[in-house]
Design an enzyme around this catalytic site. Structure first.
Site, short mmCIF file in Angstrom:
data_model
loop_
_atom_site.label_atom_id
_atom_site.label_comp_id
_atom_site.label_asym_id
_atom_site.label_seq_id
_atom_site.Cartn_x
_atom_site.Cartn_y
_atom_site.Cartn_z
N ARG A 100 0.85 -1.20 0.00
CA ARG A 100 0.00 0.00 0.00
C ARG A 100 0.88 1.25 0.00
O ARG A 100 0.59 2.25 -0.65
CB ARG A 100 -0.95 0.01 1.21
CG ARG A 100 -1.67 1.35 1.38
CD ARG A 100 -2.90 1.31 2.29
NE ARG A 100 -2.77 0.48 3.45
CZ ARG A 100 -2.06 0.78 4.55
NH1 ARG A 100 -1.41 1.92 4.62
NH2 ARG A 100 -2.01 -0.05 5.57
N TYR A 145 -17.87 14.26 -15.98
CA TYR A 145 -18.27 12.86 -15.83
C TYR A 145 -19.28 12.72 -14.68
O TYR A 145 -19.13 13.37 -13.64
CB TYR A 145 -17.01 12.02 -15.59
CG TYR A 145 -17.31 10.60 -15.21
CD1 TYR A 145 -18.08 9.78 -16.03
CD2 TYR A 145 -16.83 10.06 -14.02
CE1 TYR A 145 -18.37 8.47 -15.66
CE2 TYR A 145 -17.11 8.75 -13.65
CZ TYR A 145 -17.89 7.97 -14.48
OH TYR A 145 -18.17 6.69 -14.11
N1 PLP Z 1 -13.05 11.02 -15.50
C1 PLP Z 1 -13.64 10.82 -16.70
C2 PLP Z 1 -13.57 11.90 -17.73
C3 PLP Z 1 -14.30 9.62 -16.97
O1 PLP Z 1 -14.89 9.45 -18.16
C4 PLP Z 1 -14.33 8.62 -15.96
C5 PLP Z 1 -15.04 7.34 -16.19
O2 PLP Z 1 -15.72 7.16 -17.17
C6 PLP Z 1 -13.72 8.87 -14.73
C7 PLP Z 1 -13.08 10.07 -14.54
C8 PLP Z 1 -13.74 7.85 -13.63
O3 PLP Z 1 -12.80 6.85 -13.91
P1 PLP Z 1 -12.94 5.32 -13.39
O4 PLP Z 1 -14.12 4.75 -14.09
O5 PLP Z 1 -11.63 4.72 -13.79
O6 PLP Z 1 -13.13 5.37 -11.93
#
Ligand code: PLP
Length: 401
Positions: A46, A98
């Site tokens: 970790r 997102y």
């Molecule tokens: N940021 C963006 C622009 C994303 O499209 C995503 C997931 O689709 C994430 C962050 C989150 O990533 P993860 O799915 O690897 O947790």
């Protein structure tokens, strides 16, 4: 050294013991080092793992930061960055982000008294107006997911710093091949390594990269304390994927531009969102900030209703209906019910993410096959619809016949 060379050689040095060209995969959770335990390079995975360390060195080299940290997912990386904040702090974030980022800001951080204001970041006056004395971070996606909006990162960094805030940039869509936000003044770059860095839909991972050693130390402290690290096997796969990042991404950008042009010319399409199109409101900025590489994601709206869009995303053969993006296989999805379902509906509609929006992630299949697949979906979905005459796209000439 060019980015493609760095992606292969930095953090991937041959094994000094055996000469193995590919560094070994260290699955061990714990270490029994020789000599003083307190001086050991590795004691527990970790806190540090050689396979993860190699990947972190590579990612830091790609973004030209002082160091990187690898997390168990993109969301774990976002969480790690947001843990820099404390109760009473305020975040300004883009409206075009997102769904999971929206959720952690609005449904987790709010529980500990950290407030968020969403602003369309391409309107810098609105950004400045949203800043409060307690604003500690501006969160931007480059470009935004799913509407591919862009913000001038250098100006945004100036605004953040004038107010004593950090600028954090989710660079998942652009990748360091197109943009290196730290060089434009950002303080933190974040990646969902699940996407283009890994590139093959076979791992979950995230990363943070910074240009300040004190900030790296603080983020490492939080990561070690909370434990959301990337697993060694995922690190190994990600390091392998990164070696082909640049060639994959350039090819995907090329196909995405063709597909965006195809869609923009299609009589059944209302609107296409792609920064490589001259019709994109920030096309000029995109040419500079994305170095002419506009990414592998294309979003669009049909002229028909929500139900037609729903039928469309289930009618393709090569484009698989799935969330995620950035891998070798092409995907199709409807953000309202899939990647952005965690938004409150009112906020989603205010952000311009309509029910009928369709998002494509362009993979590495031949672009002609992808266009034919979309043509098939138009015909299947809209055959009853007057506005969908049969059209043929001539790939070489770039026109309809
Ligand atoms: N940021 C963006 C622009 C994303 O499209 C995503 C997931 O689709 C994430 C962050 C989150 O990533 P993860 O799915 O690897 O947790």
């Amino acid at each position: 050294m060019h980015l493609s060379t760095r992606s292969i050689h930095i953090g991937n040095e041959k094994d000094p013991l055996t000469g193995a060209v590919i560094p070994p995969l260290y699955l061990s959770s714990t270490f029994a080092p020789p000599g003083e335990f307190s001086e050991a390079l590795y004691d527990y995975s970790r806190s540090g793992n050689p396979t993860r360390g190699g990947l972190e060195t590579t990612i830091a080299a790609l973004e030209e930061g002082v160091g990187a940290l690898a997390y168990g997912s993109g969301m774990a990386a976002i969480h790690g960055a947001l843990m820099l904040l404390k109760s009473g702090d305020h975040v300004v974030a883009g409206t075009d982000i997102y769904g999971g980022t929206y959720r952690i800001l609005h449904k987790i951080l709010n529980r500990v008294g950290i407030e968020t204001t969403l602003v369309p970041l391409d309107d810098l006056e609105q950004v400045a107006a949203a800043i409060r004395p307690t604003t500690r971070m501006i969160w931007a996606e480059n470009p935004g997911n799913p509407l591919l909006s862009l913000v001038d990162l250098a100006t945004l960094a100036d605004i953040a710093h004038q107010h004593g805030a950090l600028l954090a940039v989710d660079n998942t869509f652009a990748t360091p091949v197109a943009t290196q936000p730290l060089k434009l003044g950002a303080d933190i770059v974040m990646h969902s390594a699940t996407k283009y860095l890994g590139g093959h839909s076979d791992l979950l991972g995230g990363a943070l990269v910074v240009r300040d050693k004190a900030l790296l130390k603080e983020l490492y402290f939080i990561q070690n304390a909370t434990g959301g690290v990337m697993a060694p096997l995922d690190c190994y796969l990600c390091a392998r994927g990164i070696k082909t990042l640049e060639v994959r991404f350039r090819e995907q950008c090329k196909s995405a531009l063709w597909i965006a042009q195809f869609l923009e010319n299609h009589p059944s399409v209302k609107k296409v969102y792609y920064p490589g199109l001259p019709s994109h409101p920030q096309h000029e900025l995109a040419q500079k900030q994305l170095r002419g590489l506009y990414g592998g994601v294309v979003s669009f709206e049909l002229k028909s209703d929500f139900q037609a869009a729903k039928r469309f995303v289930s009618s393709t053969q090569l484009f698989q209906r799935a969330v995620s993006m950035g891998a070798v296989e092409s995907l199709i999805e409807q953000p309202a019910s899939m990647s952005h379902a965690s938004y409150d509906k009112a906020d989603r509609l205010k952000a311009g993410i309509d029910d009928g929006l369709i998002r494509l992630s362009i993979g590495l299949e031949h672009v002609q096959d992808l266009i034919e697949d979309l043509q098939g979906a138009f015909q299947l979905t809209l055959e009853q619809d007057e506005c969908a005459p049969s059209v043929n796209w001539n790939l070489e000439a770039g026109y309809f016949s």
